[in-house]
Design a protein around this motif. Structure first.
Motif, PDB file in Angstrom:
ATOM      1  N   TRP A  44       0.846  -1.177   0.000  1.00 16.62           N
ATOM      2  CA  TRP A  44       0.000   0.000   0.000  1.00 16.62           C
ATOM      3  C   TRP A  44       0.888   1.235   0.000  1.00 16.62           C
ATOM      4  CZ3 TRP A  44      -4.534  -0.826   4.010  1.00 16.62           C
ATOM      5  CH2 TRP A  44      -5.235  -1.993   3.676  1.00 16.62           C
ATOM      6  N   ASP A  45       0.414   2.283  -0.624  1.00 14.97           N
ATOM      7  CA  ASP A  45       1.142   3.544  -0.662  1.00 14.97           C
ATOM      8  C   ASP A  45       0.882   4.280   0.655  1.00 14.97           C
ATOM      9  OD1 ASP A  45       2.085   6.143  -1.086  1.00 14.97           O
ATOM     10  OD2 ASP A  45       1.489   6.164  -3.193  1.00 14.97           O
ATOM     11  N   ALA A  46       1.915   4.353   1.511  1.00 12.94           N
ATOM     12  CA  ALA A  46       1.747   4.933   2.848  1.00 12.94           C
ATOM     13  C   ALA A  46       1.992   6.435   2.892  1.00 12.94           C
ATOM     14  CB  ALA A  46       2.697   4.233   3.823  1.00 12.94           C
ATOM     15  N   TYR A  52      -2.631   6.294  -6.409  1.00 12.40           N
ATOM     16  CA  TYR A  52      -3.252   5.113  -6.995  1.00 12.40           C
ATOM     17  C   TYR A  52      -3.899   5.453  -8.336  1.00 12.40           C
ATOM     18  CZ  TYR A  52      -2.702   2.743  -2.482  1.00 12.40           C
ATOM     19  OH  TYR A  52      -2.194   2.165  -1.343  1.00 12.40           O
ATOM     20  N   THR A  53      -3.379   6.457  -8.998  1.00 13.36           N
ATOM     21  CA  THR A  53      -3.940   6.855 -10.276  1.00 13.36           C
ATOM     22  C   THR A  53      -3.724   5.763 -11.318  1.00 13.36           C
ATOM     23  OG1 THR A  53      -1.868   7.940 -10.897  1.00 13.36           O
ATOM     24  CG2 THR A  53      -3.538   9.312  -9.808  1.00 13.36           C
ATOM     25  N   TYR A  54      -4.516   5.812 -12.376  1.00 16.14           N
ATOM     26  CA  TYR A  54      -4.322   4.880 -13.482  1.00 16.14           C
ATOM     27  C   TYR A  54      -2.911   5.014 -14.050  1.00 16.14           C
ATOM     28  CZ  TYR A  54      -9.459   4.714 -13.430  1.00 16.14           C
ATOM     29  OH  TYR A  54     -10.773   4.576 -13.065  1.00 16.14           O
ATOM     30  N   GLU A 118     -16.224   8.937  -1.944  1.00 13.92           N
ATOM     31  CA  GLU A 118     -16.902   8.859  -0.639  1.00 13.92           C
ATOM     32  C   GLU A 118     -16.611   7.520   0.032  1.00 13.92           C
ATOM     33  OE1 GLU A 118     -21.430   8.806   1.208  1.00 13.92           O
ATOM     34  OE2 GLU A 118     -21.111   9.548  -0.830  1.00 13.92           O
ATOM     35  N   VAL A 119     -16.683   6.446  -0.748  1.00 17.78           N
ATOM     36  CA  VAL A 119     -16.369   5.120  -0.219  1.00 17.78           C
ATOM     37  C   VAL A 119     -14.931   5.077   0.298  1.00 17.78           C
ATOM     38  CG1 VAL A 119     -15.975   2.705  -0.866  1.00 17.78           C
ATOM     39  CG2 VAL A 119     -18.054   3.869  -1.616  1.00 17.78           C
ATOM     40  N   GLY A 120     -14.025   5.677  -0.457  1.00 17.20           N
ATOM     41  CA  GLY A 120     -12.615   5.640  -0.096  1.00 17.20           C
ATOM     42  C   GLY A 120     -12.254   6.450   1.129  1.00 17.20           C
ATOM     43  N   ASN A 121     -13.135   7.330   1.532  1.00 11.53           N
ATOM     44  CA  ASN A 121     -12.844   8.184   2.681  1.00 11.53           C
ATOM     45  C   ASN A 121     -13.590   7.775   3.946  1.00 11.53           C
ATOM     46  OD1 ASN A 121     -10.921  10.319   1.811  1.00 11.53           O
ATOM     47  ND2 ASN A 121     -12.472  10.682   0.243  1.00 11.53           N
ATOM     48  N   ARG A 122     -14.146   6.570   3.938  1.00 12.60           N
ATOM     49  CA  ARG A 122     -14.766   6.063   5.165  1.00 12.60           C
ATOM     50  C   ARG A 122     -14.220   4.673   5.465  1.00 12.60           C
ATOM     51  NH1 ARG A 122     -19.736   5.575   1.756  1.00 12.60           N
ATOM     52  NH2 ARG A 122     -20.147   3.341   1.467  1.00 12.60           N
ATOM     53  N   GLU A 123     -14.323   4.275   6.700  1.00  9.23           N
ATOM     54  CA  GLU A 123     -13.788   3.000   7.138  1.00  9.23           C
ATOM     55  C   GLU A 123     -14.572   1.837   6.531  1.00  9.23           C
ATOM     56  OE1 GLU A 123     -11.079   2.318   9.021  1.00  9.23           O
ATOM     57  OE2 GLU A 123     -10.629   4.457   8.944  1.00  9.23           O
ATOM     58  N   GLY A 124     -13.865   0.774   6.220  1.00 14.03           N
ATOM     59  CA  GLY A 124     -14.519  -0.417   5.711  1.00 14.03           C
ATOM     60  C   GLY A 124     -14.980  -1.326   6.840  1.00 14.03           C
ATOM     61  N   ARG A 125     -15.709  -2.369   6.480  1.00 13.75           N
ATOM     62  CA  ARG A 125     -16.199  -3.316   7.478  1.00 13.75           C
ATOM     63  C   ARG A 125     -15.054  -4.197   7.961  1.00 13.75           C
ATOM     64  NH1 ARG A 125     -21.365  -6.387   5.336  1.00 13.75           N
ATOM     65  NH2 ARG A 125     -21.242  -7.179   7.482  1.00 13.75           N
ATOM     66  N   GLU A 126     -15.208  -4.721   9.143  1.00 12.99           N
ATOM     67  CA  GLU A 126     -14.214  -5.632   9.714  1.00 12.99           C
ATOM     68  C   GLU A 126     -14.930  -6.834  10.313  1.00 12.99           C
ATOM     69  OE1 GLU A 126     -13.466  -3.661  14.066  1.00 12.99           O
ATOM     70  OE2 GLU A 126     -12.334  -2.835  12.372  1.00 12.99           O
ATOM     71  N   ARG A 173      -8.431   1.221   0.954  1.00 12.96           N
ATOM     72  CA  ARG A 173      -9.631   1.955   0.521  1.00 12.96           C
ATOM     73  C   ARG A 173      -9.290   3.293  -0.113  1.00 12.96           C
ATOM     74  NH1 ARG A 173     -14.449  -0.097   2.367  1.00 12.96           N
ATOM     75  NH2 ARG A 173     -15.459   1.938   2.448  1.00 12.96           N
ATOM     76  N   LYS A 174      -8.071   3.770   0.097  1.00 10.04           N
ATOM     77  CA  LYS A 174      -7.669   5.021  -0.547  1.00 10.04           C
ATOM     78  C   LYS A 174      -7.563   4.873  -2.060  1.00 10.04           C
ATOM     79  CE  LYS A 174      -5.376   6.674   3.597  1.00 10.04           C
ATOM     80  NZ  LYS A 174      -4.078   6.944   4.262  1.00 10.04           N
ATOM     81  N   VAL A 175      -7.563   3.618  -2.538  1.00  5.83           N
ATOM     82  CA  VAL A 175      -7.653   3.392  -3.983  1.00  5.83           C
ATOM     83  C   VAL A 175      -8.901   4.065  -4.533  1.00  5.83           C
ATOM     84  CG1 VAL A 175      -8.097   1.607  -5.723  1.00  5.83           C
ATOM     85  CG2 VAL A 175      -6.324   1.249  -3.999  1.00  5.83           C
ATOM     86  N   TYR A 176     -10.010   3.959  -3.786  1.00  4.27           N
ATOM     87  CA  TYR A 176     -11.256   4.598  -4.212  1.00  4.27           C
ATOM     88  C   TYR A 176     -11.177   6.115  -4.063  1.00  4.27           C
ATOM     89  CZ  TYR A 176     -13.562   0.028  -4.158  1.00  4.27           C
ATOM     90  OH  TYR A 176     -13.924  -1.265  -4.399  1.00  4.27           O
ATOM     91  N   ALA A 177     -10.567   6.562  -2.977  1.00  2.57           N
ATOM     92  CA  ALA A 177     -10.467   8.004  -2.746  1.00  2.57           C
ATOM     93  C   ALA A 177      -9.652   8.684  -3.829  1.00  2.57           C
ATOM     94  CB  ALA A 177      -9.842   8.268  -1.371  1.00  2.57           C
TER      95      ALA A 177
END
Length: 201
Positions: A44-46, A52-54, A118-126, A173-177
């Motif tokens: 992951w890009d820290a 994560y651009t194309y 929006e998806v990329g800027n919120r926490e995912g499920r665990e 998830r920052k891939v989406y952001a």
């Protein structure tokens, strides 16, 4: 020697999505599949503003093909990977011999880009366990006709246990952001190898 085929997965997916596809092609092709940056078992890009651009993903593919001295390969690219494949083929000519883009939107609306961000800027499920993760795993879009054992295989390859003991998806998830608006049709016009755009049913 079998001709090479390089496969790129879609967003939030990983190379294991091609496991069953590769099994059906290996008599005729040397099938390779990669985990794109931020996906699967790739890093992951820290950095504070991860890239994560194309364009960055396509550069990764370029560096990989140079490292492996991969030439005259067919590039198969699904969904988000289709845009990465288009950027790669348009930017780095001379190695791939053909491009097959499957179920990709060459142009997304600003509204869809905003939804991804929006998806990329919120926490995912665990999840408490791998079993819970696998039982809850869903592919998009809904309505997959894949066999249950295929879906379980993909699910097991799509999650991991994090240091806190919880199970989450193996995607940053920052891939989406970082999702961007790109004119895929303009890229298509710059591709100088045979391209195919496919819609799976």
């Amino acid at each position: 020697v079998q001709p090479p085929m390089l496969c790129l997965h879609g967003g939030a997916a990983n190379a294991h999505w091609y496991d069953f596809v590769a099994a059906g092609l290996r008599d005729d092709w040397h099938v390779l599949a990669v985990d794109l940056r931020g996906h699967g078992d790739s890093g992951w890009d820290a950095s504070p503003e991860p890239d994560y651009t194309y364009r960055r993903q396509a550069q990764d593919i370029h560096e990989l093909t140079e490292k492996l001295d991969l030439r005259d390969f067919v590039l198969v690219a699904h969904s988000m990977g289709g845009m990465v494949g288009c950027v790669y083929a348009a930017t780095y000519p001379g190695r791939a011999s053909a491009l097959i883009v499957v179920d990709s939107n060459l142009v997304m609306t600003p509204e869809r880009i905003a939804a991804y961000r929006e998806v990329g800027n919120r926490e995912g499920r665990e999840y408490a366990s791998e079993e819970e993760f696998v039982a809850s795993y869903r592919v998009r879009p809904d309505g997959s006709r894949a066999a249950p054992e295929v879906l379980r295989h993909i699910a097991r390859a799509s999650g991991r246990q994090f240091p806190d003991g919880r199970w989450r998806h193996k995607v940053d998830r920052k891939v989406y952001a970082n999702r961007e608006l790109v004119d895929g049709f303009a890229l298509w016009d710059r591709i100088r190898i045979p391209p195919w755009l496919m819609r799976a049913q």
